[in-house]
Design a protein around this motif. Structure first.
Motif, PDB file in Angstrom:
ATOM      1  N   GLY A  44      -6.249 -14.814  -1.424  1.00  0.00           N
ATOM      2  CA  GLY A  44      -5.743 -14.572  -0.076  1.00  0.00           C
ATOM      3  C   GLY A  44      -6.727 -13.825   0.799  1.00  0.00           C
ATOM      4  N   LYS A  45      -6.201 -13.050   1.732  1.00  0.00           N
ATOM      5  CA  LYS A  45      -7.002 -12.282   2.693  1.00  0.00           C
ATOM      6  C   LYS A  45      -7.906 -11.300   1.964  1.00  0.00           C
ATOM      7  CE  LYS A  45      -7.641  -9.897   6.679  1.00  0.00           C
ATOM      8  NZ  LYS A  45      -8.847 -10.126   7.340  1.00  0.00           N
ATOM      9  N   ASP A  46      -9.151 -11.235   2.411  1.00  0.00           N
ATOM     10  CA  ASP A  46     -10.135 -10.334   1.811  1.00  0.00           C
ATOM     11  C   ASP A  46      -9.947  -8.926   2.381  1.00  0.00           C
ATOM     12  OD1 ASP A  46     -12.367  -9.505   0.340  1.00  0.00           O
ATOM     13  OD2 ASP A  46     -13.709  -9.901   2.013  1.00  0.00           O
ATOM     14  N   ILE A  47      -9.479  -7.983   1.528  1.00  0.00           N
ATOM     15  CA  ILE A  47      -9.291  -6.589   1.937  1.00  0.00           C
ATOM     16  C   ILE A  47     -10.145  -5.733   1.010  1.00  0.00           C
ATOM     17  CG2 ILE A  47      -7.624  -4.723   2.277  1.00  0.00           C
ATOM     18  CD1 ILE A  47      -5.470  -6.881   2.624  1.00  0.00           C
ATOM     19  N   PRO A  48     -11.329  -5.316   1.463  1.00  0.00           N
ATOM     20  CA  PRO A  48     -12.254  -4.573   0.600  1.00  0.00           C
ATOM     21  C   PRO A  48     -11.675  -3.281   0.025  1.00  0.00           C
ATOM     22  CG  PRO A  48     -13.351  -5.241   2.617  1.00  0.00           C
ATOM     23  CD  PRO A  48     -11.906  -5.564   2.778  1.00  0.00           C
ATOM     24  N   LYS A  52     -11.429  -1.618  -4.115  1.00  0.00           N
ATOM     25  CA  LYS A  52     -11.841  -0.260  -4.479  1.00  0.00           C
ATOM     26  C   LYS A  52     -10.699   0.505  -5.157  1.00  0.00           C
ATOM     27  CE  LYS A  52     -12.315   3.628  -1.685  1.00  0.00           C
ATOM     28  NZ  LYS A  52     -12.740   4.256  -0.455  1.00  0.00           N
ATOM     29  N   HIS A  53      -9.511   0.423  -4.602  1.00  0.00           N
ATOM     30  CA  HIS A  53      -8.398   1.202  -5.130  1.00  0.00           C
ATOM     31  C   HIS A  53      -7.777   0.588  -6.382  1.00  0.00           C
ATOM     32  CE1 HIS A  53      -8.498   4.246  -2.090  1.00  0.00           C
ATOM     33  NE2 HIS A  53      -8.501   3.330  -1.128  1.00  0.00           N
ATOM     34  N   VAL A  54      -7.831  -0.715  -6.516  1.00  0.00           N
ATOM     35  CA  VAL A  54      -7.308  -1.339  -7.739  1.00  0.00           C
ATOM     36  C   VAL A  54      -8.080  -0.839  -8.954  1.00  0.00           C
ATOM     37  CG1 VAL A  54      -7.202  -3.536  -9.003  1.00  0.00           C
ATOM     38  CG2 VAL A  54      -6.254  -3.377  -6.734  1.00  0.00           C
ATOM     39  N   ALA A  55      -9.374  -0.727  -8.824  1.00  0.00           N
ATOM     40  CA  ALA A  55     -10.177  -0.227  -9.943  1.00  0.00           C
ATOM     41  C   ALA A  55      -9.772   1.197 -10.311  1.00  0.00           C
ATOM     42  CB  ALA A  55     -11.665  -0.284  -9.582  1.00  0.00           C
ATOM     43  N   ALA A 142      -2.861   2.080   3.990  1.00  0.00           N
ATOM     44  CA  ALA A 142      -1.814   1.084   3.733  1.00  0.00           C
ATOM     45  C   ALA A 142      -1.997   0.434   2.359  1.00  0.00           C
ATOM     46  CB  ALA A 142      -1.811   0.020   4.834  1.00  0.00           C
ATOM     47  N   THR A 143      -3.227   0.080   2.013  1.00  0.00           N
ATOM     48  CA  THR A 143      -3.451  -0.544   0.700  1.00  0.00           C
ATOM     49  C   THR A 143      -3.238   0.457  -0.433  1.00  0.00           C
ATOM     50  OG1 THR A 143      -5.831  -0.147   0.881  1.00  0.00           O
ATOM     51  CG2 THR A 143      -5.039  -2.315   1.538  1.00  0.00           C
ATOM     52  N   GLN A 144      -3.625   1.700  -0.228  1.00  0.00           N
ATOM     53  CA  GLN A 144      -3.433   2.714  -1.261  1.00  0.00           C
ATOM     54  C   GLN A 144      -1.938   2.991  -1.472  1.00  0.00           C
ATOM     55  OE1 GLN A 144      -5.694   6.274  -0.579  1.00  0.00           O
ATOM     56  NE2 GLN A 144      -5.622   6.826  -2.726  1.00  0.00           N
ATOM     57  N   ASN A 145      -1.168   3.094  -0.407  1.00  0.00           N
ATOM     58  CA  ASN A 145       0.274   3.293  -0.533  1.00  0.00           C
ATOM     59  C   ASN A 145       0.944   2.093  -1.182  1.00  0.00           C
ATOM     60  OD1 ASN A 145       0.200   5.836   0.613  1.00  0.00           O
ATOM     61  ND2 ASN A 145       0.565   5.069   2.685  1.00  0.00           N
TER      62      ASN A 145
END
Length: 166
Positions: A44-48, A52-55, A142-145
């Motif tokens: 899907g959409k590329d969210i850099p 970073k946070h998934v790792a 937003a991605t971290q939450n």
């Protein structure tokens, strides 16, 4: 007499600190059942910031017990448009879909969409460093939450059972 008081104070300090326990015990995510046990793939959409946070939240794949498929999409909604058609307020909606598959059972054990929303107000037409950094920070938060919500949901659910079993 001074030596006696120094020895007394030193022994008091040593005695009072003998059961000192540190709060940080070395484990980053003790309640995360997927930590260092998962491999993950993105679509899907590329969210850099998500990479970073998934790792950080899922660690490396010391054991490949789970496959986590992360699919992202983004929706921009123009909330306020000026008379010259310039956008003065944008709403962003990040829809991130998580699917966790147990590699040994070859079945899906968790499937959930989590939506994060935030609003952005561009400060000027053209390039504005502060405004762009502000948007980056909103994306990152937003991605971290969103990832934190995912980890909390996985931790609360029983991930030993397959979803498609009756």
């Amino acid at each position: 007499m001074i030596k006696f008081f120094l020895i007394l104070i030193l022994s008091f300090i040593i005695n009072s600190c003998n059961k000192l326990e540190f709060v940080y015990d070395g484990s980053i995510n003790p309640e995360n059942p997927l930590y260092n046990k998962s491999i993950y793939e993105f679509s899907g959409k590329d969210i850099p910031f998500l990479y970073k946070h998934v790792a950080g939240y899922l660690g490396g794949a010391n054991e490949e017990l789970y496959l986590i498929s992360i699919s992202t999409s983004e929706k921009k909604i123009k909330r306020a448009v000026q008379s010259n058609q310039a956008v003065s307020k944008l709403d962003y909606e990040l829809d991130i879909s998580y699917q966790v598959k147990d590699m040994s059972k070859k079945c899906i054990i968790f499937n959930k969409n989590i939506v994060s929303k935030f609003s952005y107000t561009p400060k000027s037409a053209g390039y504005n460093f502060g405004s762009d950094k502000s948007l980056d920070k909103m994306y990152e938060d937003a991605t971290q939450n969103n990832l934190r919500d995912f980890i909390n949901l996985v931790s609360k659910n029983n991930i030993s059972d397959c979803l498609n079993e009756s």
